[in-house]
Design a protein around this motif. Structure first.
Motif, PDB file in Angstrom:
ATOM      1  N   SER A   1       0.810  -1.225   0.000  1.00  0.00           N
ATOM      2  CA  SER A   1       0.000   0.000   0.000  1.00  0.00           C
ATOM      3  C   SER A   1       0.841   1.272   0.000  1.00  0.00           C
ATOM      4  O   SER A   1       0.325   2.350  -0.278  1.00  0.00           O
ATOM      5  CB  SER A   1      -0.906   0.020   1.236  1.00  0.00           C
ATOM      6  OG  SER A   1      -0.119   0.130   2.424  1.00  0.00           O
ATOM      7  N   GLY A   2       2.125   1.167   0.362  1.00  0.00           N
ATOM      8  CA  GLY A   2       2.979   2.350   0.485  1.00  0.00           C
ATOM      9  C   GLY A   2       2.747   3.122   1.769  1.00  0.00           C
ATOM     10  O   GLY A   2       3.209   4.253   1.915  1.00  0.00           O
ATOM     11  N   THR A   3       2.054   2.506   2.726  1.00  0.00           N
ATOM     12  CA  THR A   3       1.715   3.173   3.980  1.00  0.00           C
ATOM     13  C   THR A   3       2.910   3.178   4.936  1.00  0.00           C
ATOM     14  O   THR A   3       3.436   2.118   5.279  1.00  0.00           O
ATOM     15  CB  THR A   3       0.538   2.451   4.671  1.00  0.00           C
ATOM     16  OG1 THR A   3      -0.577   2.429   3.784  1.00  0.00           O
ATOM     17  CG2 THR A   3       0.155   3.124   5.975  1.00  0.00           C
ATOM     18  N   PRO A   4       3.327   4.357   5.407  1.00  0.00           N
ATOM     19  CA  PRO A   4       4.383   4.424   6.418  1.00  0.00           C
ATOM     20  C   PRO A   4       3.838   3.949   7.778  1.00  0.00           C
ATOM     21  O   PRO A   4       2.647   4.113   8.063  1.00  0.00           O
ATOM     22  CB  PRO A   4       4.760   5.904   6.488  1.00  0.00           C
ATOM     23  CG  PRO A   4       4.053   6.565   5.375  1.00  0.00           C
ATOM     24  CD  PRO A   4       2.935   5.692   4.954  1.00  0.00           C
ATOM     25  N   TYR A   5       4.715   3.390   8.600  1.00  0.00           N
ATOM     26  CA  TYR A   5       4.284   2.913   9.908  1.00  0.00           C
ATOM     27  C   TYR A   5       5.395   3.059  10.937  1.00  0.00           C
ATOM     28  O   TYR A   5       6.564   3.209  10.602  1.00  0.00           O
ATOM     29  CB  TYR A   5       3.840   1.441   9.843  1.00  0.00           C
ATOM     30  CG  TYR A   5       4.958   0.484   9.505  1.00  0.00           C
ATOM     31  CD1 TYR A   5       5.826   0.002  10.483  1.00  0.00           C
ATOM     32  CD2 TYR A   5       5.176   0.063   8.197  1.00  0.00           C
ATOM     33  CE1 TYR A   5       6.866  -0.865  10.162  1.00  0.00           C
ATOM     34  CE2 TYR A   5       6.202  -0.802   7.866  1.00  0.00           C
ATOM     35  CZ  TYR A   5       7.039  -1.260   8.865  1.00  0.00           C
ATOM     36  OH  TYR A   5       8.081  -2.113   8.544  1.00  0.00           O
TER      37      TYR A   5
ATOM     38  N   GLU B   1       3.084  -4.601  16.906  1.00  0.00           N
ATOM     39  CA  GLU B   1       1.893  -3.851  16.515  1.00  0.00           C
ATOM     40  C   GLU B   1       2.363  -2.742  15.582  1.00  0.00           C
ATOM     41  O   GLU B   1       3.359  -2.071  15.855  1.00  0.00           O
ATOM     42  CB  GLU B   1       1.188  -3.254  17.742  1.00  0.00           C
ATOM     43  CG  GLU B   1       0.479  -4.288  18.563  1.00  0.00           C
ATOM     44  CD  GLU B   1      -0.348  -3.709  19.696  1.00  0.00           C
ATOM     45  OE1 GLU B   1      -1.238  -4.412  20.178  1.00  0.00           O
ATOM     46  OE2 GLU B   1      -0.088  -2.560  20.129  1.00  0.00           O
ATOM     47  N   TYR B   2       1.625  -2.561  14.493  1.00  0.00           N
ATOM     48  CA  TYR B   2       1.982  -1.594  13.458  1.00  0.00           C
ATOM     49  C   TYR B   2       0.976  -0.443  13.473  1.00  0.00           C
ATOM     50  O   TYR B   2      -0.236  -0.673  13.384  1.00  0.00           O
ATOM     51  CB  TYR B   2       1.984  -2.263  12.077  1.00  0.00           C
ATOM     52  CG  TYR B   2       3.013  -3.349  11.954  1.00  0.00           C
ATOM     53  CD1 TYR B   2       4.300  -3.056  11.517  1.00  0.00           C
ATOM     54  CD2 TYR B   2       2.721  -4.663  12.302  1.00  0.00           C
ATOM     55  CE1 TYR B   2       5.264  -4.048  11.417  1.00  0.00           C
ATOM     56  CE2 TYR B   2       3.675  -5.662  12.201  1.00  0.00           C
ATOM     57  CZ  TYR B   2       4.935  -5.341  11.760  1.00  0.00           C
ATOM     58  OH  TYR B   2       5.887  -6.325  11.661  1.00  0.00           O
ATOM     59  N   TYR B   3       1.487   0.775  13.556  1.00  0.00           N
ATOM     60  CA  TYR B   3       0.668   1.977  13.623  1.00  0.00           C
ATOM     61  C   TYR B   3       0.892   2.818  12.374  1.00  0.00           C
ATOM     62  O   TYR B   3       2.033   3.171  12.054  1.00  0.00           O
ATOM     63  CB  TYR B   3       1.026   2.798  14.869  1.00  0.00           C
ATOM     64  CG  TYR B   3       0.677   2.082  16.146  1.00  0.00           C
ATOM     65  CD1 TYR B   3      -0.514   2.347  16.797  1.00  0.00           C
ATOM     66  CD2 TYR B   3       1.527   1.126  16.691  1.00  0.00           C
ATOM     67  CE1 TYR B   3      -0.844   1.682  17.977  1.00  0.00           C
ATOM     68  CE2 TYR B   3       1.206   0.450  17.855  1.00  0.00           C
ATOM     69  CZ  TYR B   3       0.013   0.735  18.491  1.00  0.00           C
ATOM     70  OH  TYR B   3      -0.320   0.071  19.647  1.00  0.00           O
ATOM     71  N   GLU B   4      -0.192   3.138  11.675  1.00  0.00           N
ATOM     72  CA  GLU B   4      -0.091   3.959  10.468  1.00  0.00           C
ATOM     73  C   GLU B   4       0.294   5.383  10.848  1.00  0.00           C
ATOM     74  O   GLU B   4      -0.255   5.958  11.798  1.00  0.00           O
ATOM     75  CB  GLU B   4      -1.432   3.968   9.742  1.00  0.00           C
ATOM     76  CG  GLU B   4      -1.415   4.739   8.456  1.00  0.00           C
ATOM     77  CD  GLU B   4      -2.715   4.647   7.685  1.00  0.00           C
ATOM     78  OE1 GLU B   4      -2.919   5.510   6.819  1.00  0.00           O
ATOM     79  OE2 GLU B   4      -3.516   3.735   7.939  1.00  0.00           O
ATOM     80  N   ILE B   5       1.245   5.923  10.107  1.00  0.00           N
ATOM     81  CA  ILE B   5       1.635   7.320  10.284  1.00  0.00           C
ATOM     82  C   ILE B   5       1.619   7.994   8.914  1.00  0.00           C
ATOM     83  O   ILE B   5       1.656   7.317   7.886  1.00  0.00           O
ATOM     84  CB  ILE B   5       3.026   7.456  10.949  1.00  0.00           C
ATOM     85  CG1 ILE B   5       4.111   6.729  10.142  1.00  0.00           C
ATOM     86  CG2 ILE B   5       2.982   6.956  12.393  1.00  0.00           C
ATOM     87  CD1 ILE B   5       5.523   6.901  10.697  1.00  0.00           C
ATOM     88  N   SER B   6       1.573   9.297   8.905  1.00  0.00           N
ATOM     89  CA  SER B   6       1.584  10.042   7.639  1.00  0.00           C
ATOM     90  C   SER B   6       2.998  10.072   7.067  1.00  0.00           C
ATOM     91  O   SER B   6       3.984   9.827   7.776  1.00  0.00           O
ATOM     92  CB  SER B   6       1.089  11.473   7.865  1.00  0.00           C
ATOM     93  OG  SER B   6       2.035  12.191   8.640  1.00  0.00           O
TER      94      SER B   6
END
Length: 87
Positions: free
Chosen positions: A22-26, A40-45
């Motif tokens: 997805s290209g989502t930073p975490y 645990e993975y947390y989405e960040i901008s």
């Protein structure tokens, strides 16, 4: 999902990376329950990702909020019924 770690802070026990599909930073933190150790993975901008790479103390503050479950709305994978505790 495929998590690709790009920065590991062993002292403060967190990792930054990009979920490759997805290209989502975490930001991730280690967690343990009675059976297994996991992350645990947390989405960040993207902006937060860049900030955290350049300022690990800001990332450490965010990781601490994650450990205190103050950022649960950002969890990429929701925990099961036997949610672990930050280790």
């Amino acid at each position: 999902m495929k998590f690709n770690d790009t920065f590991i802070n062993r002292t403060e026990r967190f990792t930054l990376g990009i979920e490759t599909l997805s290209g989502t930073p975490y930001l991730s933190i280690p967690v343990s329950n009675r059976l297994v150790d996991y992350e645990e993975y947390y989405e960040i901008s993207s902006d937060s990702y860049a900030l955290f790479l350049n300022d690990p103390s800001a990332a450490s503050d965010f990781a601490e909020r994650c450990r205190n479950r103050e950022e649960d709305q950002r969890l990429i994978l929701k925990p099961g019924s036997d949610r672990g505790v930050a280790s």
